[in-house]
Design an enzyme around this catalytic site. Structure first.
Site, mmCIF file in Angstrom:
data_model
loop_
_atom_site.group_PDB
_atom_site.id
_atom_site.type_symbol
_atom_site.label_atom_id
_atom_site.label_comp_id
_atom_site.label_asym_id
_atom_site.label_seq_id
_atom_site.Cartn_x
_atom_site.Cartn_y
_atom_site.Cartn_z
ATOM 1 N N LYS A 121 0.835 -1.205 0.000
ATOM 2 C CA LYS A 121 0.000 0.000 0.000
ATOM 3 C C LYS A 121 0.868 1.253 0.000
ATOM 4 O O LYS A 121 0.669 2.174 -0.794
ATOM 5 C CB LYS A 121 -0.936 0.006 1.213
ATOM 6 C CG LYS A 121 -1.936 1.134 1.161
ATOM 7 C CD LYS A 121 -2.242 1.732 2.496
ATOM 8 C CE LYS A 121 -1.213 2.723 2.941
ATOM 9 N NZ LYS A 121 -1.479 3.395 4.202
ATOM 10 N N ASP A 139 -6.136 0.863 1.090
ATOM 11 C CA ASP A 139 -6.059 0.965 2.551
ATOM 12 C C ASP A 139 -7.419 0.573 3.136
ATOM 13 O O ASP A 139 -8.308 0.124 2.421
ATOM 14 C CB ASP A 139 -5.625 2.379 2.983
ATOM 15 C CG ASP A 139 -6.714 3.400 2.713
ATOM 16 O OD1 ASP A 139 -7.774 3.032 2.145
ATOM 17 O OD2 ASP A 139 -6.525 4.568 3.080
#
Ligand code: SF4
Length: 208
Positions: A121, A139
């Site tokens: 991420k 996320d």
């Protein structure tokens, strides 16, 4: 889900809720961006911005941060939580940048994820915001939005979520889509008590 519905969802968020899809973290270069994203785990961007002002003033480069006294770094960032780990990670990361990358943040997911504490991420955020390379960071907000808008199933992995979002959203909108879904999730479609009553996206949502 299909591409047309994905477009309708993004356009509605943009027209009704997030007119300025921009990052909320403050940074002046890719090194600051990388550190700021790592510091943002389990806290808000606002709180990160409060500590990075001092952190980046005192430790502006990988070279300087790599030589930092960890106690001092912990002290500067202690208000954002997980300070011991976060301080250790940004110092180790700075070391690796100095030793292996000539103090320059790399621009591929493979190299970024070799850096200490950098997951997929974080790497995707740096690619998109730092290098303007189309990417789709997933996320907690993006994942929740992806479930509620039926891009993915509730038990899909984060990698599957990334793949499905990339399939339904055109590449030239990936970075924008990340901001739209993230900010809509952060301020309107919250994890607890989403603002469903007046929501203009009800028809796309599993909660309708
Ligand atoms: S109806 Fe509620 S859960 Fe669904 S998108 Fe709107 S705010 Fe989120």
């Amino acid at each position: 889900m299909n591409k047309e519905t994905a477009k309708d969802i993004l356009d509605t968020i943009k027209n009704e809720y997030v007119s300025n899809p921009k990052p909320e973290l403050d940074f002046n270069n890719n090194f600051e961006l990388l550190c700021a994203v790592m510091l943002s785990a389990q806290t808000t961007d606002k709180r990160v911005n409060e500590v990075t002002k001092e952190l980046f003033k005192k430790y502006p480069t990988p070279q300087i941060l790599s030589n930092a006294d960890i106690t001092d770094v912990i002290n500067i960032i202690k208000s954002i939580g997980l300070a011991n780990n976060k301080a250790k990670n940004i110092i180790n990361l700075s070391n690796k940048l100095v030793n292996d990358y000539n103090s320059i943040v790399p621009n591929t997911i493979e190299e970024l994820t070799k850096l200490p504490g950098v997951g997929r991420k974080t790497a995707n955020v740096v690619l998109g915001l730092g290098f303007n390379i189309p990417s789709m960071p997933v996320d907690t907000h993006i994942y929740r939005m992806s479930v509620r808008f039926k891009f993915i199933k509730e038990d899909d992995s984060v990698i599957t979520a990334e793949e499905k979002l990339k399939k339904y959203i055109p590449k030239n909108r990936w970075i924008e889509a990340h901001h739209l879904l993230l900010l809509f999730g952060r301020y309107h479609c919250k994890s607890q008590n989403p603002l469903c009553k007046e929501c203009k996206l009800k028809k796309f949502c599993i909660k309708k």
